[in-house]
Design an enzyme around this catalytic site. Structure first.
Site, PDB file in Angstrom:
ATOM      1  N   ASP A  40       0.847  -1.186   0.000  1.00  0.00           N
ATOM      2  CA  ASP A  40       0.000   0.000   0.000  1.00  0.00           C
ATOM      3  C   ASP A  40       0.888   1.244   0.000  1.00  0.00           C
ATOM      4  OD1 ASP A  40      -2.555   1.165  -0.054  1.00  0.00           O
ATOM      5  OD2 ASP A  40      -2.444   1.611   2.077  1.00  0.00           O
ATOM      6  N   TYR A  81       1.256   5.756  -0.495  1.00  0.00           N
ATOM      7  CA  TYR A  81       0.940   6.965   0.281  1.00  0.00           C
ATOM      8  C   TYR A  81       1.152   8.138  -0.672  1.00  0.00           C
ATOM      9  CZ  TYR A  81       1.394   9.710   4.709  1.00  0.00           C
ATOM     10  OH  TYR A  81       1.251  10.569   5.772  1.00  0.00           O
ATOM     11  N   HIS A 138      -3.166  14.207   1.065  1.00  0.00           N
ATOM     12  CA  HIS A 138      -3.355  13.283   2.195  1.00  0.00           C
ATOM     13  C   HIS A 138      -2.128  13.281   3.106  1.00  0.00           C
ATOM     14  CE1 HIS A 138      -4.399   9.748   4.558  1.00  0.00           C
ATOM     15  NE2 HIS A 138      -3.274   9.192   4.208  1.00  0.00           N
ATOM     16  N   ARG A 196       1.772  15.221  13.350  1.00  0.00           N
ATOM     17  CA  ARG A 196       3.088  15.758  13.722  1.00  0.00           C
ATOM     18  C   ARG A 196       3.072  17.267  13.552  1.00  0.00           C
ATOM     19  NH1 ARG A 196       3.881  11.482  10.264  1.00  0.00           N
ATOM     20  NH2 ARG A 196       4.264  12.930   8.536  1.00  0.00           N
ATOM     21  N   GLU A 198      -9.807   4.285   4.361  1.00  0.00           N
ATOM     22  CA  GLU A 198      -8.981   5.025   3.411  1.00  0.00           C
ATOM     23  C   GLU A 198      -9.502   4.711   2.021  1.00  0.00           C
ATOM     24  OE1 GLU A 198      -4.778   4.280   4.228  1.00  0.00           O
ATOM     25  OE2 GLU A 198      -4.841   5.813   5.804  1.00  0.00           O
ATOM     26  N   GLU A 212      -9.170   4.365  -1.661  1.00  0.00           N
ATOM     27  CA  GLU A 212      -7.999   4.168  -2.508  1.00  0.00           C
ATOM     28  C   GLU A 212      -8.393   3.480  -3.817  1.00  0.00           C
ATOM     29  OE1 GLU A 212      -4.575   2.492  -0.641  1.00  0.00           O
ATOM     30  OE2 GLU A 212      -5.088   3.252   1.354  1.00  0.00           O
ATOM     31  N   ASP A 221      -8.784   0.701   2.614  1.00  0.00           N
ATOM     32  CA  ASP A 221      -7.736   0.288   3.555  1.00  0.00           C
ATOM     33  C   ASP A 221      -8.182   0.677   4.971  1.00  0.00           C
ATOM     34  OD1 ASP A 221      -5.343  -0.281   4.844  1.00  0.00           O
ATOM     35  OD2 ASP A 221      -4.377   1.579   4.183  1.00  0.00           O
ATOM     36  N   ARG A 243      -6.629   4.046  13.745  1.00  0.00           N
ATOM     37  CA  ARG A 243      -5.660   5.141  13.925  1.00  0.00           C
ATOM     38  C   ARG A 243      -4.974   5.109  15.275  1.00  0.00           C
ATOM     39  NH1 ARG A 243      -4.887   6.073   8.782  1.00  0.00           N
ATOM     40  NH2 ARG A 243      -6.758   6.778   7.713  1.00  0.00           N
ATOM     41  N   GLN A 300      -2.399   2.365  15.147  1.00  0.00           N
ATOM     42  CA  GLN A 300      -1.371   2.802  14.194  1.00  0.00           C
ATOM     43  C   GLN A 300      -0.439   3.841  14.821  1.00  0.00           C
ATOM     44  OE1 GLN A 300      -3.159   4.495  10.668  1.00  0.00           O
ATOM     45  NE2 GLN A 300      -1.220   5.053   9.740  1.00  0.00           N
ATOM     46  N   TYR A 357       3.577   2.735  14.850  1.00  0.00           N
ATOM     47  CA  TYR A 357       4.167   2.898  13.519  1.00  0.00           C
ATOM     48  C   TYR A 357       5.587   3.422  13.486  1.00  0.00           C
ATOM     49  CZ  TYR A 357       3.651   7.993  12.848  1.00  0.00           C
ATOM     50  OH  TYR A 357       3.774   9.359  12.907  1.00  0.00           O
ATOM     51  N   LYS A 401      -3.409  -1.794  10.393  1.00  0.00           N
ATOM     52  CA  LYS A 401      -3.883  -1.926   9.015  1.00  0.00           C
ATOM     53  C   LYS A 401      -4.202  -3.368   8.633  1.00  0.00           C
ATOM     54  CE  LYS A 401      -2.632   2.298   7.366  1.00  0.00           C
ATOM     55  NZ  LYS A 401      -3.508   3.197   6.605  1.00  0.00           N
ATOM     56  N   THR A 460      -8.646  -5.416   4.508  1.00  0.00           N
ATOM     57  CA  THR A 460      -8.590  -4.510   3.355  1.00  0.00           C
ATOM     58  C   THR A 460      -9.668  -4.985   2.386  1.00  0.00           C
ATOM     59  OG1 THR A 460      -6.194  -4.270   3.621  1.00  0.00           O
ATOM     60  CG2 THR A 460      -7.126  -3.603   1.499  1.00  0.00           C
ATOM     61  N   THR A 511      -4.444   6.672   0.344  1.00  0.00           N
ATOM     62  CA  THR A 511      -5.659   7.466   0.440  1.00  0.00           C
ATOM     63  C   THR A 511      -5.679   8.566  -0.606  1.00  0.00           C
ATOM     64  OG1 THR A 511      -5.528   7.137   2.813  1.00  0.00           O
ATOM     65  CG2 THR A 511      -7.076   8.812   2.039  1.00  0.00           C
ATOM     66  N   GLU A 549      -8.863  12.815   8.263  1.00  0.00           N
ATOM     67  CA  GLU A 549      -8.769  14.153   7.669  1.00  0.00           C
ATOM     68  C   GLU A 549     -10.105  14.891   7.709  1.00  0.00           C
ATOM     69  OE1 GLU A 549      -6.280  13.843   3.801  1.00  0.00           O
ATOM     70  OE2 GLU A 549      -6.967  11.849   4.333  1.00  0.00           O
TER      71      GLU A 549
END
Ligand code: MN
Length: 404
Positions: free
Chosen positions: A117, A119, A124, A133, A190, A192, A224, A228, A231, A235, A244, A248, A335, A349
């Site tokens: 997968d 990104y 996104h 962050r 997500e 996708e 996906d 969160r 994750q 991660y 994840k 899926t 995403t 988001e």
């Protein structure tokens, strides 16, 4: 080009689409189907009835033999299907193998081998960076130099309509003194687009960006599902894992790349220019219009045309180190999120990290998914001469955590 079959005027499954899937009608036999109008053609039975030399590739119960056959055969089969459905000389032999689409049950169309997968949406990645962050630059230093990806769990790929059990796991908020275990409280989606490799590449070789269409058979929709909270805690430093890997979902119909000619567009300008192995003289941007529905209510319309990295660049990057690929390897785009607020392809988001709840028509609000929620992704794309083609849908309903 008209069919002897009475196709609805506005069908998204017209003769320019002809996507492949695997279905059954309740008798236990899975067969290769081609969606046309409100019907599904039993392609293997029709091929046998007309004596087509490639009938064995369509005999089912999976698309694997067709995928492995390669692009000249993909084109031969597609041309033949069009001929069977337009030339009245074939009607008598082909019509008996049409089934109402509403009467078939979809299955996973191919054996999912490897699953990666990506990104690849700048919007996104930027949104996620800002939310998770807030004190650093939204994009990591590598983001505009390579399509970032992680290896997913191929065994967890399920077909549309499969319920998704809320995952359990560890989570630890920034203010929590220690992690706790339990059902995810930040279950997300997500939106996708997925791609499946038909003809792979041996170990030690790589696939050039320009050779994308010789290797990739087609595209489909992919959700996906993402926890969160799990994750966020797991991660760093090796990327997503249990947040994840629990599920899926994919749509049942694989749209052949040859059906997407009219959807090809230039992707956004890439700056800085990528390294030579990622440069694309004839880029594979795709003008797919996605829609995300939560319990039947549209919450986002993500535009795939805004993706920074194309699926051709993703495959080139996957293999540039000599890693092998093969029939049934699939990958997700990451995403899809556009620049506008209502174009974001995840609840993370859309609710801005859970701080801005989404209002639903029934008076309730959502930040993340509740048990019983149903999420459905759909997409359409331009076809030739002002027509549109559809991807169908991928849908799934959240069930309570096991033992919960
Ligand atoms: Mn993803």
């Amino acid at each position: 080009m008209t069919s002897w079959l009475d196709l609805p005027e506005d069908t998204l499954f017209g003769l320019h689409n002809l996507p492949y899937g695997v279905v059954d009608t309740g008798d236990g036999r899975c067969w290769v189907g081609v969606a046309v109008g409100d019907h599904v053609l039993d392609a293997g039975a029709a091929a046998s009835a007309v004596g087509a030399p490639f009938a064995h590739l369509l005999a089912g119960p999976l698309l694997d033999p067709l995928l492995a056959a390669g692009r000249p055969v993909w084109r031969q089969v597609r041309t033949a299907l069009t001929e069977w459905l337009t030339d009245p000389a074939f009607e008598g032999r082909v019509r008996p193998h049409l089934h109402p689409r509403a009467a078939v049950t979809p299955h996973l169309p191919f054996t999912v081998c490897d699953y990666v997968d990506f990104y690849a949406s700048e919007q996104h990645a930027t949104n996620v960076g800002r939310i998770l962050r807030p004190d650093s630059a939204p994009l990591t230093p590598n983001w505009k130099h390579l399509p970032i990806g992680y290896h997913g769990r191929s065994r967890s790929v399920v077909v549309s309509g499969t319920d998704v059990v809320r995952p359990c796991g560890q989570r630890k908020g920034p203010a929590d003194p220690a992690p706790v275990f339990g059902p995810s409280v930040r279950l997300d989606i997500e939106a996708e687009v997925g791609f499946v490799v038909g003809v792979g590449s041996p170990m030690g070789s790589s696939i050039a960006v320009a050779d994308f269409a010789e290797h990739v058979f087609g595209a489909f929709l992919l959700n996906d599902w993402s926890a969160r909270d799990l994750q966020a805690w797991e991660y760093v430093p090796l990327g997503p894992f249990l947040g994840k890997s629990f599920a899926t979902s994919v749509s049942p119909w694989v749209v052949p790349l040859d059906a997407l000619d009219a959807a090809r567009v230039d992707p956004p300008a890439r700056d800085p220019e990528p390294l030579p192995y990622l440069r694309d003289a004839e880029p594979w941007g795709l003008d797919l219009a996605l829609e995300v529905r939560l319990d039947g209510h549209t919450i986002a319309r993500p535009p795939f045309s805004t993706m920074y990295w194309t699926p051709a660049q993703m495959l080139a990057h996957t293999t540039v180190n000599g890693a092998p690929t093969g029939t049934g390897d699939m990958y997700g785009s990451g995403t899809v999120s556009g620049p506008d607020r209502d174009q974001r392809g995840s609840l993370l988001e859309l609710s801005w990290g859970g701080t801005e709840p989404i209002a639903l028509p029934d008076g309730t609000t959502r930040t993340f998914l509740e048990d019983g929620d149903t999420v459905t992704l759909t997409a359409t794309a331009p076809g030739p001469a002002g027509t549109r083609i559809g991807f169908g849908e991928v849908t799934g309903t959240v069930r309570p955590a096991a033992g919960g």
